[in-house]
Design a protein around this motif. Structure first.
Motif, mmCIF file in Angstrom:
data_model
loop_
_atom_site.group_PDB
_atom_site.id
_atom_site.type_symbol
_atom_site.label_atom_id
_atom_site.label_comp_id
_atom_site.label_asym_id
_atom_site.label_seq_id
_atom_site.Cartn_x
_atom_site.Cartn_y
_atom_site.Cartn_z
ATOM 1 N N THR A 149 -76.545 -12.372 -30.764
ATOM 2 C CA THR A 149 -76.298 -12.896 -29.414
ATOM 3 C C THR A 149 -77.592 -13.371 -28.762
ATOM 4 O O THR A 149 -77.585 -14.346 -28.027
ATOM 5 N N ALA A 150 -78.716 -12.715 -29.056
ATOM 6 C CA ALA A 150 -80.007 -13.178 -28.536
ATOM 7 C C ALA A 150 -80.352 -14.549 -29.114
ATOM 8 O O ALA A 150 -80.866 -15.423 -28.408
ATOM 9 N N GLY A 151 -80.045 -14.750 -30.392
ATOM 10 C CA GLY A 151 -80.277 -16.049 -31.013
ATOM 11 C C GLY A 151 -79.441 -17.145 -30.372
ATOM 12 O O GLY A 151 -79.917 -18.271 -30.180
ATOM 13 N N ILE A 192 -69.607 -21.945 -28.452
ATOM 14 C CA ILE A 192 -68.821 -21.463 -29.588
ATOM 15 C C ILE A 192 -67.653 -20.679 -29.013
ATOM 16 O O ILE A 192 -67.834 -19.857 -28.117
ATOM 17 N N VAL A 193 -66.467 -20.936 -29.538
ATOM 18 C CA VAL A 193 -65.279 -20.175 -29.156
ATOM 19 C C VAL A 193 -64.818 -19.434 -30.407
ATOM 20 O O VAL A 193 -64.489 -20.058 -31.418
ATOM 21 N N ASN A 227 -79.389 -21.656 -26.138
ATOM 22 C CA ASN A 227 -78.539 -22.057 -25.012
ATOM 23 C C ASN A 227 -77.109 -22.361 -25.452
ATOM 24 O O ASN A 227 -76.510 -23.351 -25.010
ATOM 25 N N ILE A 228 -76.573 -21.506 -26.300
ATOM 26 C CA ILE A 228 -75.199 -21.656 -26.770
ATOM 27 C C ILE A 228 -74.344 -20.598 -26.083
ATOM 28 O O ILE A 228 -74.594 -19.407 -26.216
ATOM 29 N N ALA A 229 -73.326 -21.052 -25.360
ATOM 30 C CA ALA A 229 -72.402 -20.132 -24.701
ATOM 31 C C ALA A 229 -71.412 -19.612 -25.738
ATOM 32 O O ALA A 229 -70.983 -20.343 -26.626
ATOM 33 N N LEU A 230 -71.049 -18.346 -25.627
ATOM 34 C CA LEU A 230 -70.096 -17.742 -26.554
ATOM 35 C C LEU A 230 -68.893 -17.240 -25.785
ATOM 36 O O LEU A 230 -69.029 -16.510 -24.798
ATOM 37 N N THR A 231 -67.701 -17.652 -26.238
ATOM 38 C CA THR A 231 -66.445 -17.168 -25.672
ATOM 39 C C THR A 231 -65.658 -16.503 -26.783
ATOM 40 O O THR A 231 -65.469 -17.098 -27.851
ATOM 41 N N ILE A 232 -65.206 -15.266 -26.549
ATOM 42 C CA ILE A 232 -64.409 -14.554 -27.556
ATOM 43 C C ILE A 232 -63.022 -14.342 -26.967
ATOM 44 O O ILE A 232 -62.876 -13.916 -25.858
ATOM 45 N N GLU A 269 -70.934 -32.583 -24.489
ATOM 46 C CA GLU A 269 -70.609 -31.227 -24.921
ATOM 47 C C GLU A 269 -70.337 -31.176 -26.423
ATOM 48 O O GLU A 269 -69.698 -32.060 -26.984
ATOM 49 N N VAL A 270 -70.850 -30.126 -27.058
ATOM 50 C CA VAL A 270 -70.540 -29.848 -28.460
ATOM 51 C C VAL A 270 -70.030 -28.415 -28.533
ATOM 52 O O VAL A 270 -70.571 -27.515 -27.898
ATOM 53 N N GLN A 271 -68.936 -28.238 -29.282
ATOM 54 C CA GLN A 271 -68.303 -26.926 -29.352
ATOM 55 C C GLN A 271 -67.767 -26.681 -30.755
ATOM 56 O O GLN A 271 -67.201 -27.580 -31.373
ATOM 57 N N ILE A 272 -67.955 -25.449 -31.215
ATOM 58 C CA ILE A 272 -67.388 -25.038 -32.494
ATOM 59 C C ILE A 272 -66.279 -24.032 -32.208
ATOM 60 O O ILE A 272 -66.486 -23.054 -31.494
ATOM 61 N N LEU A 273 -65.109 -24.278 -32.766
ATOM 62 C CA LEU A 273 -64.016 -23.311 -32.727
ATOM 63 C C LEU A 273 -64.071 -22.509 -34.018
ATOM 64 O O LEU A 273 -64.068 -23.088 -35.105
ATOM 65 N N ILE A 274 -64.155 -21.192 -33.891
ATOM 66 C CA ILE A 274 -64.092 -20.308 -35.056
ATOM 67 C C ILE A 274 -62.767 -19.575 -34.962
ATOM 68 O O ILE A 274 -62.478 -18.932 -33.957
ATOM 69 N N VAL A 275 -61.972 -19.664 -36.009
ATOM 70 C CA VAL A 275 -60.671 -18.982 -36.009
ATOM 71 C C VAL A 275 -60.607 -18.013 -37.192
ATOM 72 O O VAL A 275 -60.978 -18.350 -38.313
ATOM 73 N N ASP A 276 -60.166 -16.816 -36.901
ATOM 74 C CA ASP A 276 -59.985 -15.774 -37.904
ATOM 75 C C ASP A 276 -58.626 -16.011 -38.561
ATOM 76 O O ASP A 276 -57.603 -16.004 -37.883
#
Length: 184
Positions: A172-174, A152-153, A179-184, A6-13
């Motif tokens: 989101t289509a990209g 991506i979170v 095949n990247i899941a997005l969690t907000i 698994e590879v995941q990027i955390l994006i934090v505002d």
């Protein structure tokens, strides 16, 4: 049957408009990373801050501003917990320790303080969407053709109101295409 890596990027505002939500966001990210360390220690994670005055990413020359890659993609560990602990919410204008003329810090080092100088709420919202593109690019370059579960979170309190629906659909289509899941 073994699970795909698994590879995941955390994006934090980190912009000041996060207000009291920033502390909650940090706590949630810390718990998430602790779970990964225990349950999936081979997970590879990166950390991206959005809403920063300083811009630092592979796409910074392409107009993806106000985004700072705090930690490139590497195996999850205590160092990521320390990076998250060290995050600071945006500060009022004039309090920023980093201004133009200072060299950019090296990737994976101390992130500068942030200010609202030169930024507006629209810029922060724009940067939230741009951060998704930066994160997808990081994942694409890291994974190439290897089999990874990719995600991506995005941790923010932003509102998509006023955004161009076609642009949001395009981003989101990209992500779906890669095949990247997005969690907000």
């Amino acid at each position: 049957m073994s699970r795909a890596k698994e590879v995941q990027i955390l994006i934090v505002d980190v912009n000041p408009s996060m207000g009291g939500d920033f502390k909650t966001a940090k706590e949630a990210m810390l718990m998430h990373v602790q779970q990964k360390i225990i349950q999936a220690p081979k997970t590879e994670m990166g950390l991206v801050c959005v809403g920063t005055e300083v811009t630092y990413s592979d796409l910074q020359d392409d107009g993806y501003d106000n985004i700072f890659v705090k930690r490139g993609i590497k195996q999850v560990g205590v160092d990521l917990l320390q990076e998250i602990e060290g995050l600071e919410e945006g500060v009022d204008e004039g309090d920023c320790k980093w201004c133009f003329g200072h060299p950019l810090p090296a990737l994976d080092h101390t992130i500068p303080s942030f200010s609202r100088q030169g930024l507006c709420t629209h810029a922060f919202s724009r940067a939230d969407l741009d951060a998704l593109v930066v994160a997808a690019d990081m994942i694409h370059k890291h994974c190439e053709k290897k089999a990874f579960e990719k995600s991506i979170v995005l941790v923010t309190n932003f509102q998509l109101a006023g955004k161009d629906a076609d642009e949001i659909d395009s981003i989101t289509a990209g992500l779906r295409t890669q095949n990247i899941a997005l969690t907000i």
